[in-house]
Motif scaffolding. Sequence first.
Motif, PDB file in Angstrom:
ATOM      1  N   SER A  47      38.674  31.125  37.797  1.00 34.33           N
ATOM      2  CA  SER A  47      38.412  30.847  36.350  1.00 34.33           C
ATOM      3  C   SER A  47      37.593  32.039  35.743  1.00 34.33           C
ATOM      4  O   SER A  47      36.768  32.185  36.314  1.00 34.33           O
ATOM      5  CB  SER A  47      37.874  29.258  36.235  1.00 34.33           C
ATOM      6  N   SER A  48      38.080  32.678  34.751  1.00 38.28           N
ATOM      7  CA  SER A  48      37.455  33.811  34.328  1.00 38.28           C
ATOM      8  C   SER A  48      37.783  34.072  32.886  1.00 38.28           C
ATOM      9  O   SER A  48      37.854  35.149  32.479  1.00 38.28           O
ATOM     10  CB  SER A  48      37.671  34.919  35.044  1.00 38.28           C
ATOM     11  N   GLY A  49      38.099  32.944  32.311  1.00 35.90           N
ATOM     12  CA  GLY A  49      38.583  33.379  30.803  1.00 35.90           C
ATOM     13  C   GLY A  49      40.039  33.404  30.542  1.00 35.90           C
ATOM     14  O   GLY A  49      40.539  33.614  31.696  1.00 35.90           O
ATOM     15  N   LYS A  50      40.569  33.688  29.545  1.00 31.50           N
ATOM     16  CA  LYS A  50      41.794  34.054  29.315  1.00 31.50           C
ATOM     17  C   LYS A  50      41.980  35.570  29.638  1.00 31.50           C
ATOM     18  O   LYS A  50      42.039  36.355  28.863  1.00 31.50           O
ATOM     19  CB  LYS A  50      42.140  34.019  27.710  1.00 31.50           C
ATOM     20  N   ALA A  51      42.265  35.611  30.798  1.00 36.08           N
ATOM     21  CA  ALA A  51      42.327  37.206  31.562  1.00 36.08           C
ATOM     22  C   ALA A  51      43.723  37.754  31.116  1.00 36.08           C
ATOM     23  O   ALA A  51      44.795  37.174  31.249  1.00 36.08           O
ATOM     24  CB  ALA A  51      42.408  36.995  32.935  1.00 36.08           C
ATOM     25  N   ARG A  52      43.856  38.977  30.588  1.00 35.93           N
ATOM     26  CA  ARG A  52      44.994  39.653  30.158  1.00 35.93           C
ATOM     27  C   ARG A  52      45.231  41.022  31.127  1.00 35.93           C
ATOM     28  O   ARG A  52      45.663  40.534  32.232  1.00 35.93           O
ATOM     29  CB  ARG A  52      44.925  40.291  28.481  1.00 35.93           C
ATOM     30  N   HIS A  53      45.298  41.697  30.821  1.00 37.55           N
ATOM     31  CA  HIS A  53      45.436  43.173  31.645  1.00 37.55           C
ATOM     32  C   HIS A  53      44.260  43.309  32.532  1.00 37.55           C
ATOM     33  O   HIS A  53      42.943  43.207  32.227  1.00 37.55           O
ATOM     34  CB  HIS A  53      45.830  44.523  31.012  1.00 37.55           C
ATOM     35  N   LEU A  54      44.323  44.191  33.486  1.00 38.58           N
ATOM     36  CA  LEU A  54      43.233  44.546  34.480  1.00 38.58           C
ATOM     37  C   LEU A  54      43.675  45.673  35.124  1.00 38.58           C
ATOM     38  O   LEU A  54      44.555  46.375  35.468  1.00 38.58           O
ATOM     39  CB  LEU A  54      42.952  43.535  35.673  1.00 38.58           C
ATOM     40  N   VAL A  55      42.513  46.231  35.826  1.00 41.77           N
ATOM     41  CA  VAL A  55      42.373  47.557  36.667  1.00 41.77           C
ATOM     42  C   VAL A  55      41.724  47.127  37.910  1.00 41.77           C
ATOM     43  O   VAL A  55      40.617  46.340  38.034  1.00 41.77           O
ATOM     44  CB  VAL A  55      41.879  48.868  36.079  1.00 41.77           C
ATOM     45  N   VAL A  56      42.087  47.945  39.028  1.00 40.39           N
ATOM     46  CA  VAL A  56      41.721  47.552  40.217  1.00 40.39           C
ATOM     47  C   VAL A  56      41.090  48.979  40.862  1.00 40.39           C
ATOM     48  O   VAL A  56      42.157  49.691  41.248  1.00 40.39           O
ATOM     49  CB  VAL A  56      42.390  46.854  41.467  1.00 40.39           C
ATOM     50  N   LEU A  57      40.157  49.109  41.253  1.00 34.67           N
ATOM     51  CA  LEU A  57      39.405  50.360  41.689  1.00 34.67           C
ATOM     52  C   LEU A  57      38.753  50.514  43.166  1.00 34.67           C
ATOM     53  O   LEU A  57      38.526  49.385  43.769  1.00 34.67           O
ATOM     54  CB  LEU A  57      38.518  50.775  40.783  1.00 34.67           C
ATOM     55  N   PRO A  58      38.629  51.522  43.649  1.00 32.63           N
ATOM     56  CA  PRO A  58      38.082  51.561  44.858  1.00 32.63           C
ATOM     57  C   PRO A  58      36.595  51.113  44.994  1.00 32.63           C
ATOM     58  O   PRO A  58      36.032  51.154  43.898  1.00 32.63           O
ATOM     59  CB  PRO A  58      38.209  53.415  45.229  1.00 32.63           C
ATOM     60  N   GLY A  59      36.305  50.373  46.144  1.00 27.22           N
ATOM     61  CA  GLY A  59      35.052  49.931  46.427  1.00 27.22           C
ATOM     62  C   GLY A  59      35.050  48.460  45.912  1.00 27.22           C
ATOM     63  O   GLY A  59      33.845  48.026  45.843  1.00 27.22           O
ATOM     64  N   GLY A  60      36.019  47.960  45.546  1.00 29.60           N
ATOM     65  CA  GLY A  60      36.018  46.340  44.973  1.00 29.60           C
ATOM     66  C   GLY A  60      35.935  46.246  43.686  1.00 29.60           C
ATOM     67  O   GLY A  60      35.895  44.876  43.320  1.00 29.60           O
ATOM     68  N   VAL A  61      36.012  47.199  42.725  1.00 29.12           N
ATOM     69  CA  VAL A  61      35.521  46.901  41.524  1.00 29.12           C
ATOM     70  C   VAL A  61      36.873  46.663  40.815  1.00 29.12           C
ATOM     71  O   VAL A  61      37.813  47.207  40.924  1.00 29.12           O
ATOM     72  CB  VAL A  61      34.708  48.289  40.874  1.00 29.12           C
ATOM     73  N   ILE A  62      36.689  45.613  39.823  1.00 29.50           N
ATOM     74  CA  ILE A  62      37.703  45.032  39.005  1.00 29.50           C
ATOM     75  C   ILE A  62      37.257  45.078  37.772  1.00 29.50           C
ATOM     76  O   ILE A  62      36.295  44.304  37.658  1.00 29.50           O
ATOM     77  CB  ILE A  62      38.381  43.708  39.757  1.00 29.50           C
ATOM     78  N   TYR A  63      37.977  45.476  36.689  1.00 25.64           N
ATOM     79  CA  TYR A  63      37.909  45.256  35.451  1.00 25.64           C
ATOM     80  C   TYR A  63      38.827  44.467  34.620  1.00 25.64           C
ATOM     81  O   TYR A  63      40.175  45.059  34.689  1.00 25.64           O
ATOM     82  CB  TYR A  63      37.668  46.479  34.547  1.00 25.64           C
ATOM     83  N   VAL A  64      38.419  43.425  33.933  1.00 28.34           N
ATOM     84  CA  VAL A  64      39.409  42.510  33.384  1.00 28.34           C
ATOM     85  C   VAL A  64      39.350  42.292  31.735  1.00 28.34           C
ATOM     86  O   VAL A  64      38.041  42.112  31.416  1.00 28.34           O
ATOM     87  CB  VAL A  64      39.481  41.058  33.804  1.00 28.34           C
ATOM     88  N   LYS A  65      40.491  42.658  31.261  1.00 25.64           N
ATOM     89  CA  LYS A  65      40.187  42.513  29.653  1.00 25.64           C
ATOM     90  C   LYS A  65      40.428  41.125  29.420  1.00 25.64           C
ATOM     91  O   LYS A  65      41.774  40.487  29.904  1.00 25.64           O
ATOM     92  CB  LYS A  65      41.488  43.546  28.951  1.00 25.64           C
ATOM     93  N   MET A  66      39.780  40.656  28.476  1.00 28.61           N
ATOM     94  CA  MET A  66      39.937  39.095  28.009  1.00 28.61           C
ATOM     95  C   MET A  66      40.373  39.032  26.499  1.00 28.61           C
ATOM     96  O   MET A  66      40.230  39.993  25.685  1.00 28.61           O
ATOM     97  CB  MET A  66      38.488  38.439  28.011  1.00 28.61           C
ATOM     98  N   ALA A  67      41.391  38.105  26.403  1.00 25.21           N
ATOM     99  CA  ALA A  67      42.027  37.865  25.198  1.00 25.21           C
ATOM    100  C   ALA A  67      41.024  37.570  24.095  1.00 25.21           C
ATOM    101  O   ALA A  67      40.910  38.000  22.924  1.00 25.21           O
ATOM    102  CB  ALA A  67      43.022  36.749  25.314  1.00 25.21           C
ATOM    103  N   ARG A  68      40.024  36.882  24.547  1.00 19.58           N
ATOM    104  CA  ARG A  68      38.570  36.707  23.669  1.00 19.58           C
ATOM    105  C   ARG A  68      37.708  36.727  24.467  1.00 19.58           C
ATOM    106  O   ARG A  68      37.622  36.438  25.856  1.00 19.58           O
ATOM    107  CB  ARG A  68      38.885  35.131  22.856  1.00 19.58           C
ATOM    108  N   PRO A  69      36.424  37.134  23.794  1.00 21.02           N
ATOM    109  CA  PRO A  69      35.256  37.299  24.803  1.00 21.02           C
ATOM    110  C   PRO A  69      34.986  35.843  25.699  1.00 21.02           C
ATOM    111  O   PRO A  69      34.892  34.939  25.141  1.00 21.02           O
ATOM    112  CB  PRO A  69      34.130  37.727  23.900  1.00 21.02           C
ATOM    113  N   TRP A  70      34.420  36.299  26.944  1.00 21.13           N
ATOM    114  CA  TRP A  70      34.259  35.132  27.855  1.00 21.13           C
ATOM    115  C   TRP A  70      32.904  35.108  28.109  1.00 21.13           C
ATOM    116  O   TRP A  70      32.391  35.961  28.452  1.00 21.13           O
ATOM    117  CB  TRP A  70      35.352  35.252  29.038  1.00 21.13           C
ATOM    118  N   LYS A  71      32.136  34.172  27.608  1.00 17.53           N
ATOM    119  CA  LYS A  71      30.728  34.128  27.877  1.00 17.53           C
ATOM    120  C   LYS A  71      30.121  35.437  27.202  1.00 17.53           C
ATOM    121  O   LYS A  71      29.267  36.054  27.644  1.00 17.53           O
ATOM    122  CB  LYS A  71      30.227  34.306  29.275  1.00 17.53           C
ATOM    123  N   GLY A  72      30.807  35.763  26.307  1.00 19.80           N
ATOM    124  CA  GLY A  72      30.168  36.859  25.094  1.00 19.80           C
ATOM    125  C   GLY A  72      30.687  38.116  25.626  1.00 19.80           C
ATOM    126  O   GLY A  72      30.307  39.069  24.918  1.00 19.80           O
TER     127      GLY A  72
END
Length: 419
Positions: A47-72
Amino acid sequence: MKNSMGSVVLIFLLSAMCLTAAAQSGNGANAGLKLAPGFSAKKIIDSSGKARHLVVLPGGVIYVKMARPWKGKGIVELKENADGKATVTGGFGDYGGTGIYVKNGYLYASSNQEVFRYQLNDKNEVINPDKPERIITGLKMGRQHETKSIVLDNDGNVYVNIGSPLNSCQEKDRQRGSMGIPGCPLLDSAGGIWQFRSDKPDQSYPQGTRYATGLRNVVGLDWNTQNNTLFVMQHGRDQLHDIFPALYTEKQSAELPAECMYMIKKGDDAGFPFIYYDQLQKKKILAPEYGGDGKKEGDAKYIDPVVAFPGHLAPNGLLFYTGNQFPEKYKNGAFVAFHGSWNRTPEKQEGYYVVFVPFKDGKPSGDWEVFADGFSGVPEVVSPRQAQHRPCGLAQGPDGALYVTDDVKGTIYKIEYKK
């Protein structure tokens, strides 16, 4: 004997019920997904809000774009741990949206009207999350098809979808019998893909180029490195029967038009709103708003799709697989995430799965197939509200695993292959 047989039947029914419940809850094997032999799936976060597109990078870093801000936070930062789970490690950006992409040391992200970029350090961390550089602004946003998906090429350009604010460019949107606006003037600022430079601040329409037009709405898009070409997935128009009941049956309206994959070159016109592609007739058909009757063919000047999928599946993610983890047949092929339909009545709703299209030399080379199914968690979807998960974004991990977002609950799936 009867009692014994009855007990066997009862045990079988109870077992089936338990398996169904496990699949629906996502707690069964492969997180409830149906996959080909050799593949496995797990939920790295549930569970992480309304997750749309994402990128997965070396080192286990993931950035997820939210349809609407999740917890701001409109962009959520995750860290994938050694135990196969991801934890939220931060977030930034006070805007919702869909698009996110990484290129040449920058993280690019879109709201529904703008595109920003953030510089990354050598650990793939955003250096100054509170002060992004705004590179594009003032993009048209309607009450529908407002999301701005993005992708970058290898020559310093960023491509942005600007969806049509209307279903089919009618004088009165979605109203029965209303005809099309002559020439569809909205195409000057929407209904296509715009190209901008990836490193110039505060660009808008005058500084950009309408790279391709005649595309109702594109959410999934990706750059094919084999032939250095943009590919997009178009959401086809709705409500043929509702708007023109004398020309289309309910069944035809449920099946048409195709959801199309297009290979895009600069200056291409895919024909929206003047035509649609009929995957059953395999023809470009003149839209009823512009004088069509379901049989008249449209102008040959409009490009053909390279793949035509069934109607109303809602393709929200497109990814060309360049990794080495999956079997050779998947190399350079395309994965498409179908978010699922809402308007296939009286037919059952469809989609809610990820499909695969084989490619060779930058072009489709065979029939598409369902790659991962079961996201909805129910045997049959009558209303989209029944779907427990709906695939949206796709990303390839550094090790070649495939990541899939769900924008109902924000679940992120990781699909792996082991020989």
